[in-house]
Design an enzyme around this catalytic site. Structure first.
Site, PDB file in Angstrom:
ATOM      1  N   THR A  14      37.933  45.579  38.905  1.00  9.90           N
ATOM      2  CA  THR A  14      38.086  47.027  38.769  1.00  9.90           C
ATOM      3  C   THR A  14      39.436  47.537  39.260  1.00  9.90           C
ATOM      4  O   THR A  14      39.999  48.472  38.701  1.00  9.90           O
ATOM      5  CB  THR A  14      36.973  47.720  39.594  1.00  9.90           C
ATOM      6  N   ASP A  58      36.585  39.812  34.678  1.00 12.62           N
ATOM      7  CA  ASP A  58      35.582  40.442  35.524  1.00 12.62           C
ATOM      8  C   ASP A  58      35.107  39.303  36.430  1.00 12.62           C
ATOM      9  O   ASP A  58      34.862  38.188  35.954  1.00 12.62           O
ATOM     10  CB  ASP A  58      34.423  40.943  34.653  1.00 12.62           C
ATOM     11  N   CYS A 279      17.622  36.055  55.071  1.00 14.21           N
ATOM     12  CA  CYS A 279      18.042  37.199  55.886  1.00 14.21           C
ATOM     13  C   CYS A 279      19.563  37.329  55.811  1.00 14.21           C
ATOM     14  O   CYS A 279      20.263  36.336  55.666  1.00 14.21           O
ATOM     15  CB  CYS A 279      17.664  36.995  57.345  1.00 14.21           C
TER      16      CYS A 279
HETATM   17  N1  ASP Z   1      32.477  43.818  38.030  1.00 14.53           N
HETATM   18  C1  ASP Z   1      33.690  43.960  38.790  1.00 14.53           C
HETATM   19  C2  ASP Z   1      34.172  42.574  39.172  1.00 14.53           C
HETATM   20  O1  ASP Z   1      33.662  41.990  40.065  1.00 14.53           O
HETATM   21  C3  ASP Z   1      33.477  44.811  39.987  1.00 14.53           C
HETATM   22  C4  ASP Z   1      34.705  44.937  40.859  1.00 14.53           C
HETATM   23  O2  ASP Z   1      35.816  44.764  40.419  1.00 14.53           O
HETATM   24  O3  ASP Z   1      34.566  45.231  42.038  1.00 14.53           O
HETATM   25  O4  ASP Z   1      35.070  42.068  38.539  1.00 14.53           O
END
Ligand code: ASP
Length: 341
Positions: A14, A58, A279
């Site tokens: 992201t 991603d 846990c």
């Molecule tokens: N789905 C994204 C990823 O892990 C979420 C992020 O970038 O935090 O690539």
């Protein structure tokens, strides 16, 4: 910081997204333009070079091949840079951080992973602070030695040991936690380094990169009511070499005979079984309750306070190294770089 060089590696996630001005959809931006997007980077005294994956990922699509690629970028540039910052999606960041910590044997420089919950091109982004402070940490030195000579994750004002970290929130800016190990640093007005928690610099260390993973590791998460049929099929998975057994509380499992018999059979067939707890905090103490001690008796390895992420990546790497089953047990239990107490 003058004369210090940091390599910024963009793998995806992201953090590297902006909103398309026409469609308003999120898309990866041209990473070469990062300094336009984050002009603050021009104010650093240290030199910042960038390297971007051609096709940013991603992080849910990460795998050992990509870990090797990241490790090789670090290896190829190791002599030329004082520190590395890896921009990575948060979803599997804890796995990549764990894997890199085991692969980069003899590491003596900071490798700081960071990302964000909101794209860097959005107004309320957490990405800018994460990126800027991660660079500052990667460049930080005392008496010409790096302050954080290990693989770490920086997220929302906290610096965690990479192989102790777990993603625990998909919405909060504070997405990570390190339940069984204290913070390496906290960022406020100043960055407060908790030096006694950070691995020591060993200037005599030479970097060796381990690159062979065996993916024949699987996890078995227990739940009340799990069936014999499922478990017996699971342990017959072709090629299976190790199981991360996710147990209850301090390492307990149901004490039905069929279950122990199946696990024992798997162990007798050379499958390594490591017990980790479901846990978030605390660890496995197999001798605490009778159900746990029965696992101990059949040869299940106690994962103590290791995270699931560190256990799976460490097993894949140990199996890839052609280590004998007996040696895997000893090696699994000895800390490589602070992943287990
Ligand atoms: N789905 C994204 C990823 O892990 C979420 C992020 O970038 O935090 O690539």
């Amino acid at each position: 910081m003058l004369g210090t060089k940091v390599l910024l590696i963009y793998t995806g996630g992201t953090i590297g997204m902006i909103k398309d001005s026409e469609t308003r959809a999120l898309k990866p931006f041209d990473f070469e333009q990062i300094k336009k997007e984050v002009p603050e980077l021009n104010k650093f005294e240290c030199e910042i070079d960038t390297f971007s994956f051609e096709n940013p990922l991603d992080s849910s699509s990460m795998n050992p091949k990509v870990w090797v690629r990241i490790a090789e970028i670090i290896e190829d540039n190791y002599a030329d840079y004082d520190g590395f910052v890896i921009l990575h999606g948060s979803d599997t960041m804890a796995y990549t951080a764990s894997a890199l910590s085991f692969m980069l044997y003899g590491l003596n420089k900071p490798v700081i992973l960071t990302g964000s919950q909101l794209p860097i091109g959005t107004i309320r982004t957490d990405g800018k602070e994460n990126l800027i402070t991660a660079i500052e940490i990667a460049a930080a030195k005392k008496a010409n030695n790096p302050l954080v000579p290990e693989v770490a994750i920086y997220f929302e004002y906290n610096l965690y040991r990479g192989n102790r970290t777990t993603k625990m929130n998909s919405e909060d800016f504070e997405a990570f936690d390190s339940f069984n190990f204290p913070l390496l640093a906290e960022a406020g007005i100043k960055i407060k380094y908790n030096t006694r928690n950070i691995l020591e610099v060993k200037t005599e260390n030479k970097l060796t990169v381990f690159k062979r993973f065996d993916r024949n590791v699987a996890s078995l998460k227990l739940f009340p009511g799990i069936t014999k049929e499922f478990v017996s099929h699971f342990i017959k998975t072709p090629g299976l070499r190790a199981i991360v057994l996710e147990t209850f509380g301090s390492g307990n499992a149901m004490s039905e005979d069929w279950f122990l018999t199946l696990l024992k059979k798997a162990i007798d067939n050379g499958i390594v079984i490591v017990n980790v707890t479901q846990c978030k905090g605390g660890g496995v103490e197999q001798s605490k309750y009778e159900s746990g001690s029965r696992l101990e008796a059949i040869g299940v390895i106690s994962g103590m306070d290791i995270t699931f992420e560190a256990a799976t990546t460490k097993l894949m790497l140990l199996l890839g190294g052609k280590t004998s089953t007996e040696k895997i047990k000893t090696k699994f239990l000895s800390p490589f770089c602070g992943e287990i107490s």
